[in-house]
Design a protein around this motif. Structure first.
Motif, PDB file in Angstrom:
ATOM      1  N   TYR A 134       0.830  -1.213   0.000  1.00  0.00           N
ATOM      2  CA  TYR A 134       0.000   0.000   0.000  1.00  0.00           C
ATOM      3  C   TYR A 134       0.860   1.257   0.000  1.00  0.00           C
ATOM      4  O   TYR A 134       0.608   2.204  -0.751  1.00  0.00           O
ATOM      5  N   ALA A 135       1.872   1.279   0.869  1.00  0.00           N
ATOM      6  CA  ALA A 135       2.712   2.476   1.008  1.00  0.00           C
ATOM      7  C   ALA A 135       3.451   2.802  -0.280  1.00  0.00           C
ATOM      8  O   ALA A 135       3.732   3.971  -0.564  1.00  0.00           O
ATOM      9  N   GLN A 136       3.757   1.776  -1.064  1.00  0.00           N
ATOM     10  CA  GLN A 136       4.437   2.002  -2.340  1.00  0.00           C
ATOM     11  C   GLN A 136       3.486   2.562  -3.389  1.00  0.00           C
ATOM     12  O   GLN A 136       3.877   3.378  -4.225  1.00  0.00           O
ATOM     13  N   LEU A 137       2.225   2.150  -3.332  1.00  0.00           N
ATOM     14  CA  LEU A 137       1.298   2.450  -4.415  1.00  0.00           C
ATOM     15  C   LEU A 137       0.324   3.594  -4.141  1.00  0.00           C
ATOM     16  O   LEU A 137      -0.171   4.220  -5.090  1.00  0.00           O
ATOM     17  N   PHE A 138       0.047   3.872  -2.860  1.00  0.00           N
ATOM     18  CA  PHE A 138      -0.991   4.842  -2.541  1.00  0.00           C
ATOM     19  C   PHE A 138      -0.424   6.097  -1.886  1.00  0.00           C
ATOM     20  O   PHE A 138       0.672   6.092  -1.328  1.00  0.00           O
ATOM     21  N   SER A 139      -1.207   7.174  -1.942  1.00  0.00           N
ATOM     22  CA  SER A 139      -0.750   8.491  -1.512  1.00  0.00           C
ATOM     23  C   SER A 139      -0.452   8.535  -0.012  1.00  0.00           C
ATOM     24  O   SER A 139      -0.949   7.711   0.765  1.00  0.00           O
ATOM     25  N   ASP A 140       0.342   9.525   0.383  1.00  0.00           N
ATOM     26  CA  ASP A 140       0.661   9.713   1.803  1.00  0.00           C
ATOM     27  C   ASP A 140      -0.609   9.969   2.603  1.00  0.00           C
ATOM     28  O   ASP A 140      -0.738   9.506   3.747  1.00  0.00           O
ATOM     29  N   GLU A 141      -1.549  10.703   2.013  1.00  0.00           N
ATOM     30  CA  GLU A 141      -2.811  10.978   2.706  1.00  0.00           C
ATOM     31  C   GLU A 141      -3.594   9.685   2.947  1.00  0.00           C
ATOM     32  O   GLU A 141      -4.177   9.490   4.018  1.00  0.00           O
ATOM     33  N   SER A 142      -3.600   8.813   1.962  1.00  0.00           N
ATOM     34  CA  SER A 142      -4.278   7.525   2.111  1.00  0.00           C
ATOM     35  C   SER A 142      -3.629   6.707   3.220  1.00  0.00           C
ATOM     36  O   SER A 142      -4.315   6.097   4.054  1.00  0.00           O
ATOM     37  N   MET A 143      -2.296   6.694   3.239  1.00  0.00           N
ATOM     38  CA  MET A 143      -1.599   5.911   4.250  1.00  0.00           C
ATOM     39  C   MET A 143      -1.799   6.498   5.648  1.00  0.00           C
ATOM     40  O   MET A 143      -1.859   5.767   6.638  1.00  0.00           O
ATOM     41  N   ASP A 144      -1.895   7.827   5.748  1.00  0.00           N
ATOM     42  CA  ASP A 144      -2.202   8.444   7.051  1.00  0.00           C
ATOM     43  C   ASP A 144      -3.563   7.958   7.543  1.00  0.00           C
ATOM     44  O   ASP A 144      -3.738   7.679   8.736  1.00  0.00           O
ATOM     45  N   ALA A 145      -4.529   7.865   6.625  1.00  0.00           N
ATOM     46  CA  ALA A 145      -5.867   7.390   7.002  1.00  0.00           C
ATOM     47  C   ALA A 145      -5.828   5.927   7.431  1.00  0.00           C
ATOM     48  O   ALA A 145      -6.482   5.535   8.409  1.00  0.00           O
ATOM     49  N   VAL A 146      -5.042   5.118   6.711  1.00  0.00           N
ATOM     50  CA  VAL A 146      -4.895   3.705   7.094  1.00  0.00           C
ATOM     51  C   VAL A 146      -4.279   3.598   8.487  1.00  0.00           C
ATOM     52  O   VAL A 146      -4.750   2.844   9.347  1.00  0.00           O
ATOM     53  N   ARG A 147      -3.223   4.368   8.714  1.00  0.00           N
ATOM     54  CA  ARG A 147      -2.547   4.319  10.015  1.00  0.00           C
ATOM     55  C   ARG A 147      -3.486   4.754  11.144  1.00  0.00           C
ATOM     56  O   ARG A 147      -3.533   4.119  12.202  1.00  0.00           O
ATOM     57  N   GLN A 148      -4.229   5.818  10.932  1.00  0.00           N
ATOM     58  CA  GLN A 148      -5.145   6.308  11.959  1.00  0.00           C
ATOM     59  C   GLN A 148      -6.225   5.282  12.277  1.00  0.00           C
ATOM     60  O   GLN A 148      -6.598   5.101  13.446  1.00  0.00           O
ATOM     61  N   THR A 149      -6.706   4.593  11.252  1.00  0.00           N
ATOM     62  CA  THR A 149      -7.707   3.552  11.473  1.00  0.00           C
ATOM     63  C   THR A 149      -7.121   2.399  12.285  1.00  0.00           C
ATOM     64  O   THR A 149      -7.755   1.876  13.209  1.00  0.00           O
ATOM     65  N   LEU A 150      -5.892   1.996  11.938  1.00  0.00           N
ATOM     66  CA  LEU A 150      -5.252   0.904  12.680  1.00  0.00           C
ATOM     67  C   LEU A 150      -4.964   1.314  14.120  1.00  0.00           C
ATOM     68  O   LEU A 150      -5.080   0.495  15.043  1.00  0.00           O
ATOM     69  N   GLU A 151      -4.580   2.565  14.322  1.00  0.00           N
ATOM     70  CA  GLU A 151      -4.325   3.046  15.680  1.00  0.00           C
ATOM     71  C   GLU A 151      -5.606   3.082  16.501  1.00  0.00           C
ATOM     72  O   GLU A 151      -5.607   2.768  17.700  1.00  0.00           O
ATOM     73  N   ALA A 152      -6.701   3.467  15.847  1.00  0.00           N
ATOM     74  CA  ALA A 152      -7.981   3.551  16.568  1.00  0.00           C
ATOM     75  C   ALA A 152      -8.515   2.168  16.919  1.00  0.00           C
ATOM     76  O   ALA A 152      -9.224   2.006  17.913  1.00  0.00           O
ATOM     77  N   ARG A 153      -8.183   1.166  16.114  1.00  0.00           N
ATOM     78  CA  ARG A 153      -8.656  -0.209  16.319  1.00  0.00           C
ATOM     79  C   ARG A 153     -10.155  -0.213  16.623  1.00  0.00           C
ATOM     80  O   ARG A 153     -10.585  -0.586  17.719  1.00  0.00           O
ATOM     81  N   PRO A 154     -10.970   0.218  15.650  1.00  0.00           N
ATOM     82  CA  PRO A 154     -12.400   0.365  15.911  1.00  0.00           C
ATOM     83  C   PRO A 154     -13.101  -0.927  16.300  1.00  0.00           C
ATOM     84  O   PRO A 154     -14.110  -0.895  16.991  1.00  0.00           O
ATOM     85  N   ASN A 155     -12.560  -2.071  15.864  1.00  0.00           N
ATOM     86  CA  ASN A 155     -13.211  -3.337  16.205  1.00  0.00           C
ATOM     87  C   ASN A 155     -12.176  -4.457  16.221  1.00  0.00           C
ATOM     88  O   ASN A 155     -12.104  -5.267  15.291  1.00  0.00           O
ATOM     89  N   PRO A 156     -11.369  -4.542  17.296  1.00  0.00           N
ATOM     90  CA  PRO A 156     -10.324  -5.578  17.354  1.00  0.00           C
ATOM     91  C   PRO A 156     -10.866  -6.996  17.229  1.00  0.00           C
ATOM     92  O   PRO A 156     -10.237  -7.856  16.601  1.00  0.00           O
ATOM     93  N   ALA A 157     -12.045  -7.238  17.817  1.00  0.00           N
ATOM     94  CA  ALA A 157     -12.623  -8.585  17.752  1.00  0.00           C
ATOM     95  C   ALA A 157     -12.948  -8.965  16.310  1.00  0.00           C
ATOM     96  O   ALA A 157     -12.724 -10.106  15.886  1.00  0.00           O
ATOM     97  N   LEU A 158     -13.448  -8.002  15.542  1.00  0.00           N
ATOM     98  CA  LEU A 158     -13.764  -8.260  14.141  1.00  0.00           C
ATOM     99  C   LEU A 158     -12.486  -8.515  13.344  1.00  0.00           C
ATOM    100  O   LEU A 158     -12.453  -9.383  12.465  1.00  0.00           O
ATOM    101  N   ASP A 159     -11.420  -7.754  13.671  1.00  0.00           N
ATOM    102  CA  ASP A 159     -10.130  -7.977  13.011  1.00  0.00           C
ATOM    103  C   ASP A 159      -9.662  -9.416  13.216  1.00  0.00           C
ATOM    104  O   ASP A 159      -9.234 -10.094  12.265  1.00  0.00           O
ATOM    105  N   GLU A 160      -9.737  -9.868  14.444  1.00  0.00           N
ATOM    106  CA  GLU A 160      -9.268 -11.220  14.752  1.00  0.00           C
ATOM    107  C   GLU A 160     -10.150 -12.276  14.104  1.00  0.00           C
ATOM    108  O   GLU A 160      -9.662 -13.314  13.630  1.00  0.00           O
ATOM    109  N   GLU A 161     -11.446 -12.016  14.042  1.00  0.00           N
ATOM    110  CA  GLU A 161     -12.352 -12.979  13.406  1.00  0.00           C
ATOM    111  C   GLU A 161     -12.013 -13.138  11.926  1.00  0.00           C
ATOM    112  O   GLU A 161     -12.013 -14.256  11.385  1.00  0.00           O
ATOM    113  N   PHE A 162     -11.697 -12.024  11.266  1.00  0.00           N
ATOM    114  CA  PHE A 162     -11.324 -12.101   9.857  1.00  0.00           C
ATOM    115  C   PHE A 162      -9.985 -12.815   9.686  1.00  0.00           C
ATOM    116  O   PHE A 162      -9.830 -13.662   8.799  1.00  0.00           O
ATOM    117  N   ARG A 163      -9.011 -12.476  10.542  1.00  0.00           N
ATOM    118  CA  ARG A 163      -7.680 -13.079  10.405  1.00  0.00           C
ATOM    119  C   ARG A 163      -7.694 -14.575  10.697  1.00  0.00           C
ATOM    120  O   ARG A 163      -6.878 -15.325  10.151  1.00  0.00           O
TER     121      ARG A 163
END
Length: 259
Positions: A134-163
């Motif tokens: 992602y970092a190679q292909l997408f804009s810095d603004e996009s990656m900032d949004a990805v990072r902020q979402t991961l930092e917020a961890r809006p639904n850790p249980a859902l993350d683990e269920e998917f993984r």
């Protein structure tokens, strides 16, 4: 007093080969020769060699040294251009030092892009690989949004269920998980949805970036996970279309100001 080629090279801190090369490209005038054919260099040659050495030491290319002549404005323009290049180099080196300092901290990982070390511990190897792509292909603004979402961890249980989703997950499990994930995928109108904008400057490059991501997802996740992501995107797009249609049917009323 005059000097031989070897002597002038030693005095100027260069080499015989360098002196001869400067003659070949017209950067240094040929000296007079003795009756026996040997070159005899004068003070003006030594001065010129020292000037060339100083300029090249400052980063001036030989071609520009030859073209500089005696025009003060031309020289100043060359120096400003080199200074700008050096400023960019210094900034790049400072960024490298900052990143090295970050990677030297306990728990830091080189497997994620700069700025993502704080969330690396919550990611699995395939997630880290995808974020690097992602970092190679997408804009810095996009990656900032990805990072902020991961930092917020809006639904850790859902993350683990998917993984932890097994490759042989049944239809109902996939659909239920996709419906839960849909609000978080690109295009969904939530605080934690992320729209990825390619760095590409042309439509062909943008399409190549999206295609590369698609291939990466296929390689990094199992078939059930890929299917869930596909379903989640379809649900998100359908919800977006429904919202757009509703907005067209129910426009925001304009208050009457009495005129």
């Amino acid at each position: 007093m005059t000097w031989s080629t070897r002597e002038i090279a030693e005095l100027s801190g260069s080499t015989v080969k360098t002196v001869r090369y400067y003659h070949e490209i017209g950067l240094l005038d040929e000296p007079d020769r003795e009756p026996n054919g040997y070159k005899r260099y004068e003070v003006r040659h030594l001065t010129r060699l020292l000037q060339i050495k100083r300029l090249t030491g400052l980063g001036v290319p030989l071609a520009q040294v030859a073209a500089m002549g005696t025009d003060p404005d031309g020289r100043a323009s060359v120096f400003r251009a080199i200074d700008a290049e050096l400023e960019a180099t210094v900034e790049r080196l400072q960024n490298i030092r900052q990143e090295l300092a970050t990677l030297s901290r306990p728990g830091a990982s080189p497997d994620v892009p700069a700025g993502f070390s704080g969330v690396a511990e919550h990611l699995r190897d395939n997630d880290r690989a995808l974020i690097m792509i992602y970092a190679q292909l997408f804009s810095d603004e996009s990656m900032d949004a990805v990072r902020q979402t991961l930092e917020a961890r809006p639904n850790p249980a859902l993350d683990e269920e998917f993984r932890d989703l097994p490759e042989d997950a049944d239809e109902a499990t996939r659909q239920a998980l996709a419906e839960q994930i849909a609000p978080f995928v690109a295009g969904a109108a939530t605080d934690h949805s992320v729209t990825l904008e390619p760095k590409a400057s042309t439509s062909r490059q943008a399409e190549a970036a999206r295609s590369a991501v698609g291939h990466a997802i296929q390689a990094l996740y199992n078939r059930a996970q890929v299917d869930v992501l596909r379903r989640a995107h379809l649900i998100s797009e359908a919800n977006g279309d429904a919202r757009s249609a509703r907005d067209r049917r129910d426009p925001v009323p304009i208050e009457n100001d009495g005129h």
